[in-house]
Design an enzyme around this catalytic site. Structure first.
Site, PDB file in Angstrom:
ATOM      1  N   TYR A   1       0.842  -1.198   0.000  1.00 43.99           N
ATOM      2  CA  TYR A   1       0.000   0.000   0.000  1.00 43.99           C
ATOM      3  C   TYR A   1       0.881   1.254   0.000  1.00 43.99           C
ATOM      4  O   TYR A   1       0.678   2.168  -0.786  1.00 43.99           O
ATOM      5  CB  TYR A   1      -0.923  -0.011   1.222  1.00 43.99           C
ATOM      6  CG  TYR A   1      -1.869   1.163   1.281  1.00 43.99           C
ATOM      7  CD1 TYR A   1      -3.136   1.084   0.721  1.00 43.99           C
ATOM      8  CD2 TYR A   1      -1.484   2.358   1.872  1.00 43.99           C
ATOM      9  CE1 TYR A   1      -4.005   2.163   0.760  1.00 43.99           C
ATOM     10  CE2 TYR A   1      -2.339   3.445   1.916  1.00 43.99           C
ATOM     11  CZ  TYR A   1      -3.601   3.347   1.359  1.00 43.99           C
ATOM     12  OH  TYR A   1      -4.441   4.431   1.399  1.00 43.99           O
TER      13      TYR A   1
ATOM     14  N   HIS B   1       1.487   4.162  -3.068  1.00 45.33           N
ATOM     15  CA  HIS B   1       1.261   5.594  -2.845  1.00 45.33           C
ATOM     16  C   HIS B   1       2.542   6.406  -2.995  1.00 45.33           C
ATOM     17  O   HIS B   1       2.498   7.552  -3.431  1.00 45.33           O
ATOM     18  CB  HIS B   1       0.591   5.828  -1.488  1.00 45.33           C
ATOM     19  CG  HIS B   1      -0.866   5.531  -1.526  1.00 45.33           C
ATOM     20  ND1 HIS B   1      -1.354   4.238  -1.492  1.00 45.33           N
ATOM     21  CD2 HIS B   1      -1.939   6.353  -1.624  1.00 45.33           C
ATOM     22  CE1 HIS B   1      -2.676   4.286  -1.574  1.00 45.33           C
ATOM     23  NE2 HIS B   1      -3.059   5.556  -1.654  1.00 45.33           N
TER      24      HIS B   1
ATOM     25  N   TYR C   1      -3.377  16.267   1.603  1.00 41.47           N
ATOM     26  CA  TYR C   1      -3.927  14.923   1.700  1.00 41.47           C
ATOM     27  C   TYR C   1      -2.922  14.030   2.413  1.00 41.47           C
ATOM     28  O   TYR C   1      -1.790  13.880   1.971  1.00 41.47           O
ATOM     29  CB  TYR C   1      -4.222  14.398   0.296  1.00 41.47           C
ATOM     30  CG  TYR C   1      -5.151  13.210   0.197  1.00 41.47           C
ATOM     31  CD1 TYR C   1      -5.481  12.428   1.283  1.00 41.47           C
ATOM     32  CD2 TYR C   1      -5.698  12.867  -1.032  1.00 41.47           C
ATOM     33  CE1 TYR C   1      -6.332  11.357   1.155  1.00 41.47           C
ATOM     34  CE2 TYR C   1      -6.556  11.795  -1.164  1.00 41.47           C
ATOM     35  CZ  TYR C   1      -6.869  11.040  -0.072  1.00 41.47           C
ATOM     36  OH  TYR C   1      -7.707   9.963  -0.200  1.00 41.47           O
TER      37      TYR C   1
ATOM     38  N   TRP D   1      -7.395   3.777 -10.569  1.00 47.26           N
ATOM     39  CA  TRP D   1      -6.683   3.693  -9.291  1.00 47.26           C
ATOM     40  C   TRP D   1      -7.414   2.750  -8.337  1.00 47.26           C
ATOM     41  O   TRP D   1      -6.802   1.914  -7.683  1.00 47.26           O
ATOM     42  CB  TRP D   1      -6.515   5.076  -8.676  1.00 47.26           C
ATOM     43  CG  TRP D   1      -5.747   5.049  -7.392  1.00 47.26           C
ATOM     44  CD1 TRP D   1      -6.261   5.070  -6.119  1.00 47.26           C
ATOM     45  CD2 TRP D   1      -4.330   4.943  -7.236  1.00 47.26           C
ATOM     46  NE1 TRP D   1      -5.252   4.999  -5.196  1.00 47.26           N
ATOM     47  CE2 TRP D   1      -4.049   4.920  -5.858  1.00 47.26           C
ATOM     48  CE3 TRP D   1      -3.274   4.870  -8.136  1.00 47.26           C
ATOM     49  CZ2 TRP D   1      -2.758   4.830  -5.355  1.00 47.26           C
ATOM     50  CZ3 TRP D   1      -1.981   4.785  -7.622  1.00 47.26           C
ATOM     51  CH2 TRP D   1      -1.741   4.763  -6.255  1.00 47.26           C
ATOM     52  N   TRP D   2      -8.732   2.889  -8.257  1.00 44.02           N
ATOM     53  CA  TRP D   2      -9.507   1.995  -7.396  1.00 44.02           C
ATOM     54  C   TRP D   2      -9.298   0.535  -7.793  1.00 44.02           C
ATOM     55  O   TRP D   2      -9.107  -0.322  -6.935  1.00 44.02           O
ATOM     56  CB  TRP D   2     -10.988   2.333  -7.478  1.00 44.02           C
ATOM     57  CG  TRP D   2     -11.405   3.589  -6.806  1.00 44.02           C
ATOM     58  CD1 TRP D   2     -10.664   4.391  -5.973  1.00 44.02           C
ATOM     59  CD2 TRP D   2     -12.682   4.216  -6.907  1.00 44.02           C
ATOM     60  NE1 TRP D   2     -11.405   5.472  -5.566  1.00 44.02           N
ATOM     61  CE2 TRP D   2     -12.649   5.381  -6.120  1.00 44.02           C
ATOM     62  CE3 TRP D   2     -13.846   3.900  -7.608  1.00 44.02           C
ATOM     63  CZ2 TRP D   2     -13.745   6.226  -6.003  1.00 44.02           C
ATOM     64  CZ3 TRP D   2     -14.938   4.743  -7.493  1.00 44.02           C
ATOM     65  CH2 TRP D   2     -14.885   5.887  -6.690  1.00 44.02           C
TER      66      TRP D   2
END
Length: 104
Positions: free
Chosen positions: A18, A22, A41, A76-77
């Protein structure tokens, strides 16, 4: 600015993956987030539970809502679906948190 926070869930055993994904955020995803008014963010991980705490500031709710309809967001999802709890459309299972306190 509008402050938003939510909780999502990453699969145990996928924490490093993960983070890697990112750290290598697609340039077009970065651009789309900014085009849709996202600022500051941040995502934090509770390693004991796999819970992710996300915080961001947005310029406008309507503009931000349009982000989920973009091609890059949908891709992306799909890219993240194998390591996160997701809905049928591959969007992350997410619980929006209620603002309770703010110290500017």
């Amino acid at each position: 600015m509008i402050r938003k926070a939510s909780v999502m869930y990453v699969n145990k055993g996928s924490y490093e993956e993960y983070k890697r994904r990112h750290d290598e955020l697609w340039p077009e995803m970065n651009a789309a987030l900014k085009e849709h008014g996202a600022h500051n963010y941040s995502i934090f991980l509770n390693e004991q539970t796999g819970e992710l705490f996300a915080y961001l500031e947005i310029e406008d709710e309507e503009k931000w809502e349009q982000m989920s309809g973009t091609d890059v967001c949908r891709r992306w999802w799909a890219y993240m679906a194998d390591i996160m709890e997701t809905n049928d459309d591959h969007s992350p299972v997410s619980v929006e948190l209620k603002d309770m306190f703010y110290l500017p």
